[in-house]
Write a protein that holds these residues in place. Structure first.
Motif, PDB file in Angstrom:
ATOM      1  N   ASN A  34      44.293  35.626  33.966  1.00  0.00           N
ATOM      2  CA  ASN A  34      42.964  35.144  34.263  1.00  0.00           C
ATOM      3  C   ASN A  34      42.909  34.623  35.642  1.00  0.00           C
ATOM      4  OD1 ASN A  34      41.941  35.420  31.654  1.00  0.00           O
ATOM      5  ND2 ASN A  34      42.646  33.471  30.947  1.00  0.00           N
ATOM      6  N   HIS A  35      43.730  34.052  36.232  1.00  0.00           N
ATOM      7  CA  HIS A  35      43.822  33.706  37.753  1.00  0.00           C
ATOM      8  C   HIS A  35      43.644  34.871  38.451  1.00  0.00           C
ATOM      9  CE1 HIS A  35      44.753  31.414  41.217  1.00  0.00           C
ATOM     10  NE2 HIS A  35      45.643  32.264  41.793  1.00  0.00           N
ATOM     11  N   SER A  36      44.269  36.124  38.349  1.00  0.00           N
ATOM     12  CA  SER A  36      44.136  37.081  39.072  1.00  0.00           C
ATOM     13  C   SER A  36      42.849  37.797  38.943  1.00  0.00           C
ATOM     14  CB  SER A  36      45.045  38.203  38.688  1.00  0.00           C
ATOM     15  OG  SER A  36      46.558  37.752  38.832  1.00  0.00           O
ATOM     16  N   ILE A  37      42.262  37.747  37.635  1.00  0.00           N
ATOM     17  CA  ILE A  37      40.879  38.385  37.553  1.00  0.00           C
ATOM     18  C   ILE A  37      39.843  37.642  38.239  1.00  0.00           C
ATOM     19  CG2 ILE A  37      39.155  38.673  35.865  1.00  0.00           C
ATOM     20  CD1 ILE A  37      41.595  39.329  33.906  1.00  0.00           C
ATOM     21  N   SER A  40      39.941  38.191  42.029  1.00  0.00           N
ATOM     22  CA  SER A  40      39.647  39.443  42.518  1.00  0.00           C
ATOM     23  C   SER A  40      38.097  39.349  42.438  1.00  0.00           C
ATOM     24  CB  SER A  40      40.062  40.360  41.516  1.00  0.00           C
ATOM     25  OG  SER A  40      41.526  40.768  41.577  1.00  0.00           O
ATOM     26  N   LYS A  41      37.429  38.591  41.302  1.00  0.00           N
ATOM     27  CA  LYS A  41      36.114  38.430  41.365  1.00  0.00           C
ATOM     28  C   LYS A  41      35.530  37.849  42.635  1.00  0.00           C
ATOM     29  CE  LYS A  41      35.392  38.419  36.293  1.00  0.00           C
ATOM     30  NZ  LYS A  41      35.007  37.509  35.380  1.00  0.00           N
ATOM     31  N   ASP A  42      36.355  36.655  42.932  1.00  0.00           N
ATOM     32  CA  ASP A  42      35.884  35.814  44.168  1.00  0.00           C
ATOM     33  C   ASP A  42      35.935  36.726  45.296  1.00  0.00           C
ATOM     34  OD1 ASP A  42      35.584  33.893  42.489  1.00  0.00           O
ATOM     35  OD2 ASP A  42      37.439  32.762  42.976  1.00  0.00           O
ATOM     36  N   GLU A  43      36.801  37.518  45.461  1.00  0.00           N
ATOM     37  CA  GLU A  43      37.173  38.366  46.612  1.00  0.00           C
ATOM     38  C   GLU A  43      36.263  39.918  46.524  1.00  0.00           C
ATOM     39  OE1 GLU A  43      41.282  39.248  46.946  1.00  0.00           O
ATOM     40  OE2 GLU A  43      41.782  37.216  47.175  1.00  0.00           O
ATOM     41  N   GLY A  44      35.322  40.025  45.434  1.00  0.00           N
ATOM     42  CA  GLY A  44      34.552  40.879  45.385  1.00  0.00           C
ATOM     43  C   GLY A  44      35.120  42.350  45.056  1.00  0.00           C
ATOM     44  N   LEU A  45      36.301  42.006  44.651  1.00  0.00           N
ATOM     45  CA  LEU A  45      37.161  43.522  44.270  1.00  0.00           C
ATOM     46  C   LEU A  45      36.868  44.049  43.169  1.00  0.00           C
ATOM     47  CD1 LEU A  45      40.663  42.240  45.681  1.00  0.00           C
ATOM     48  CD2 LEU A  45      39.183  43.565  46.735  1.00  0.00           C
ATOM     49  N   ILE A  46      36.379  43.096  42.040  1.00  0.00           N
ATOM     50  CA  ILE A  46      35.764  43.652  40.694  1.00  0.00           C
ATOM     51  C   ILE A  46      34.455  42.988  40.540  1.00  0.00           C
ATOM     52  CG2 ILE A  46      37.949  44.341  39.977  1.00  0.00           C
ATOM     53  CD1 ILE A  46      38.153  41.580  38.188  1.00  0.00           C
ATOM     54  N   ASP A  47      33.764  43.446  39.553  1.00  0.00           N
ATOM     55  CA  ASP A  47      32.263  43.089  39.435  1.00  0.00           C
ATOM     56  C   ASP A  47      32.567  41.993  38.315  1.00  0.00           C
ATOM     57  OD1 ASP A  47      31.035  44.813  40.996  1.00  0.00           O
ATOM     58  OD2 ASP A  47      30.733  46.338  39.604  1.00  0.00           O
ATOM     59  N   ASN A  48      31.596  41.029  38.371  1.00  0.00           N
ATOM     60  CA  ASN A  48      31.501  40.020  37.258  1.00  0.00           C
ATOM     61  C   ASN A  48      31.155  40.439  36.074  1.00  0.00           C
ATOM     62  OD1 ASN A  48      31.502  37.682  35.674  1.00  0.00           O
ATOM     63  ND2 ASN A  48      30.703  36.379  37.375  1.00  0.00           N
ATOM     64  N   LEU A  49      31.655  40.876  34.997  1.00  0.00           N
ATOM     65  CA  LEU A  49      31.035  41.821  33.934  1.00  0.00           C
ATOM     66  C   LEU A  49      30.675  40.707  32.830  1.00  0.00           C
ATOM     67  CD1 LEU A  49      33.949  44.293  33.468  1.00  0.00           C
ATOM     68  CD2 LEU A  49      31.781  44.511  34.493  1.00  0.00           C
ATOM     69  N   SER A  50      30.837  39.147  32.984  1.00  0.00           N
ATOM     70  CA  SER A  50      30.403  38.490  31.716  1.00  0.00           C
ATOM     71  C   SER A  50      29.199  37.811  32.437  1.00  0.00           C
ATOM     72  CB  SER A  50      31.458  37.283  31.599  1.00  0.00           C
ATOM     73  OG  SER A  50      31.877  36.744  32.963  1.00  0.00           O
TER      74      SER A  50
END
Length: 50
Positions: A34-37, A40-50
């Motif tokens: 969860n911390h890694s996800i 990654s969201k904070d850094e814009g590496l993945i989209d916020n899907l929720s």
């Protein structure tokens, strides 16, 4: 896992103790995931899907 438990606890371990330890480990892994996800969201590496 059973072999490792038998080596660490040669006098035996109750199944409840083994399950408790496994759940503790799973909780720690989930926390890291969860911390890694979130990182990654904070850094814009993945989209916020929720």
């Amino acid at each position: 896992m059973v072999e490792a438990s038998n080596k660490r606890f040669p006098k035996g371990v109750e199944p409840f103790q083994m399950a408790t330890r496994l759940l503790e480990e799973c909780g720690e892994v989930a926390k890291e995931i969860n911390h890694s996800i979130q990182q990654s969201k904070d850094e814009g590496l993945i989209d916020n899907l929720s």
